[in-house]
Design a protein around this motif. Sequence first.
Motif, PDB file in Angstrom:
ATOM      1  N   GLY A 155       0.795  -1.225   0.000  1.00  0.00           N
ATOM      2  CA  GLY A 155       0.000   0.000   0.000  1.00  0.00           C
ATOM      3  C   GLY A 155       0.820   1.264   0.000  1.00  0.00           C
ATOM      4  N   VAL A 156       0.115   2.371  -0.218  1.00  0.00           N
ATOM      5  CA  VAL A 156       0.748   3.685  -0.266  1.00  0.00           C
ATOM      6  C   VAL A 156      -0.218   4.707   0.308  1.00  0.00           C
ATOM      7  CG1 VAL A 156      -0.020   3.961  -2.658  1.00  0.00           C
ATOM      8  CG2 VAL A 156       1.777   5.436  -1.778  1.00  0.00           C
ATOM      9  N   ASP A 157       0.291   5.638   1.091  1.00  0.00           N
ATOM     10  CA  ASP A 157      -0.532   6.714   1.645  1.00  0.00           C
ATOM     11  C   ASP A 157      -0.668   7.845   0.627  1.00  0.00           C
ATOM     12  OD1 ASP A 157      -0.762   5.354   4.019  1.00  0.00           O
ATOM     13  OD2 ASP A 157       0.809   6.488   5.056  1.00  0.00           O
ATOM     14  N   ASP A 158      -1.759   8.599   0.740  1.00  0.00           N
ATOM     15  CA  ASP A 158      -1.899   9.804  -0.068  1.00  0.00           C
ATOM     16  C   ASP A 158      -0.794  10.792   0.292  1.00  0.00           C
ATOM     17  OD1 ASP A 158      -4.110   8.916  -1.421  1.00  0.00           O
ATOM     18  OD2 ASP A 158      -5.550   9.874  -0.069  1.00  0.00           O
ATOM     19  N   ALA A 159      -0.421  11.596  -0.678  1.00  0.00           N
ATOM     20  CA  ALA A 159       0.645  12.574  -0.445  1.00  0.00           C
ATOM     21  C   ALA A 159       0.223  13.607   0.597  1.00  0.00           C
ATOM     22  CB  ALA A 159       1.000  13.270  -1.750  1.00  0.00           C
ATOM     23  N   LEU A 205       4.615  16.864  -8.174  1.00  0.00           N
ATOM     24  CA  LEU A 205       5.528  16.749  -7.032  1.00  0.00           C
ATOM     25  C   LEU A 205       5.234  15.491  -6.225  1.00  0.00           C
ATOM     26  CD1 LEU A 205       7.910  18.320  -5.881  1.00  0.00           C
ATOM     27  CD2 LEU A 205       6.346  19.390  -4.251  1.00  0.00           C
ATOM     28  N   SER A 206       3.958  15.105  -6.134  1.00  0.00           N
ATOM     29  CA  SER A 206       3.633  13.881  -5.394  1.00  0.00           C
ATOM     30  C   SER A 206       4.200  12.649  -6.091  1.00  0.00           C
ATOM     31  CB  SER A 206       2.116  13.749  -5.227  1.00  0.00           C
ATOM     32  OG  SER A 206       1.475  13.519  -6.466  1.00  0.00           O
ATOM     33  N   LYS A 207       4.268  12.662  -7.439  1.00  0.00           N
ATOM     34  CA  LYS A 207       4.865  11.545  -8.163  1.00  0.00           C
ATOM     35  C   LYS A 207       6.359  11.426  -7.845  1.00  0.00           C
ATOM     36  CE  LYS A 207       1.681  11.716 -12.102  1.00  0.00           C
ATOM     37  NZ  LYS A 207       1.567  12.009 -13.562  1.00  0.00           N
ATOM     38  N   CYS A 208       7.026  12.573  -7.732  1.00  0.00           N
ATOM     39  CA  CYS A 208       8.451  12.560  -7.375  1.00  0.00           C
ATOM     40  C   CYS A 208       8.646  11.976  -5.976  1.00  0.00           C
ATOM     41  CB  CYS A 208       9.032  13.965  -7.443  1.00  0.00           C
ATOM     42  SG  CYS A 208       9.086  14.681  -9.094  1.00  0.00           S
ATOM     43  N   ALA A 209       7.794  12.383  -5.028  1.00  0.00           N
ATOM     44  CA  ALA A 209       7.899  11.873  -3.665  1.00  0.00           C
ATOM     45  C   ALA A 209       7.617  10.379  -3.622  1.00  0.00           C
ATOM     46  CB  ALA A 209       6.936  12.633  -2.751  1.00  0.00           C
ATOM     47  N   GLU A 210       6.618   9.923  -4.378  1.00  0.00           N
ATOM     48  CA  GLU A 210       6.303   8.493  -4.413  1.00  0.00           C
ATOM     49  C   GLU A 210       7.465   7.697  -5.015  1.00  0.00           C
ATOM     50  OE1 GLU A 210       2.912   5.386  -6.149  1.00  0.00           O
ATOM     51  OE2 GLU A 210       2.617   7.564  -6.336  1.00  0.00           O
ATOM     52  N   VAL A 233      17.053   2.781 -12.791  1.00  0.00           N
ATOM     53  CA  VAL A 233      15.991   3.443 -13.554  1.00  0.00           C
ATOM     54  C   VAL A 233      15.444   4.627 -12.760  1.00  0.00           C
ATOM     55  CG1 VAL A 233      13.764   3.142 -14.693  1.00  0.00           C
ATOM     56  CG2 VAL A 233      15.387   1.240 -14.616  1.00  0.00           C
ATOM     57  N   ARG A 234      15.218   5.758 -13.440  1.00  0.00           N
ATOM     58  CA  ARG A 234      14.646   6.941 -12.820  1.00  0.00           C
ATOM     59  C   ARG A 234      13.307   7.251 -13.486  1.00  0.00           C
ATOM     60  NH1 ARG A 234      17.639   5.544  -9.693  1.00  0.00           N
ATOM     61  NH2 ARG A 234      19.356   6.620  -8.667  1.00  0.00           N
ATOM     62  N   THR A 235      12.445   7.985 -12.777  1.00  0.00           N
ATOM     63  CA  THR A 235      11.142   8.327 -13.356  1.00  0.00           C
ATOM     64  C   THR A 235      11.232   9.637 -14.130  1.00  0.00           C
ATOM     65  OG1 THR A 235      10.370   9.546 -11.404  1.00  0.00           O
ATOM     66  CG2 THR A 235       9.940   7.175 -11.462  1.00  0.00           C
ATOM     67  N   ASP A 236      10.298   9.782 -15.073  1.00  0.00           N
ATOM     68  CA  ASP A 236      10.272  10.986 -15.905  1.00  0.00           C
ATOM     69  C   ASP A 236      10.167  12.252 -15.058  1.00  0.00           C
ATOM     70  OD1 ASP A 236      10.232   9.233 -18.054  1.00  0.00           O
ATOM     71  OD2 ASP A 236       8.055   9.270 -18.217  1.00  0.00           O
ATOM     72  N   GLU A 237       9.248  12.221 -14.075  1.00  0.00           N
ATOM     73  CA  GLU A 237       8.988  13.425 -13.276  1.00  0.00           C
ATOM     74  C   GLU A 237      10.228  13.864 -12.508  1.00  0.00           C
ATOM     75  OE1 GLU A 237       5.384  11.340 -14.334  1.00  0.00           O
ATOM     76  OE2 GLU A 237       7.120  10.650 -13.192  1.00  0.00           O
ATOM     77  N   GLU A 238      10.996  12.902 -12.005  1.00  0.00           N
ATOM     78  CA  GLU A 238      12.223  13.242 -11.279  1.00  0.00           C
ATOM     79  C   GLU A 238      13.249  13.923 -12.180  1.00  0.00           C
ATOM     80  OE1 GLU A 238      13.531  10.106  -8.122  1.00  0.00           O
ATOM     81  OE2 GLU A 238      12.789   9.041  -9.876  1.00  0.00           O
TER      82      GLU A 238
END
Length: 204
Positions: free
Chosen positions: A68-72, A131-136, A151-156
């Motif tokens: 699971g994951v919490d909301d930002a 920004l929440s995608k970067c934090a996740e 591997v890095r994410t696009d948003e980062e």
Amino acid sequence: TLLGNPNATEDDRAMFIAVCNRTGLDPFMRQIYAVWRYDKRMGREVMIIQTGIDGYRMLAARTGEFAGVDDAAFVDKDGQAYPVSATVTVYRLVKGVRCPFTGTARWIEYAQRGKDGDLMGLWTKMPYGQLSKCAEALAIRKGFSSEVGPVRTDEEMEQATNPPERLVVDAGTVNAPAIATKPPAAAPPAPPNAAVQPPAPHLA
């Protein structure tokens, strides 16, 4: 070509294929891809292997231990249209125990800007979501580091194109100020006819 760059070397190709095989992400379904960015130190473009946040979620879920994951959670500033920071916690089962892994992304470090300092793309339309995608992504990389690998994410990585000569602050983008320094004060001259002290005698 598979890597999207005719100047890609055999080492680049081997690295990309190895990461695809290890992660199980499919480059032909655009789950993983190579992005080329200029590296000043090397004097040439270098390959960065990237995916979207959904790719990270897939890698975490495939372990069977994603819990699971919490909301930002955001830190806001009055009168500001975008968050100061976003924090996301993901959970992984470690020997049957649900363990939290938290990542915090700060706006000043991740927001993508153009040469004029203005926000670009979805950072203008969906600042909280970006920004929440970067934090996740940071949180998933903490909890599932061996699965995501290099591997890095696009948003980062969107911030990688930000102009380096500019300093981004909460109020906007300004040129970095020069710091003035004062030279050390010179020692005062010795008074005229000052008596010179003889050296102390050496005791054996």
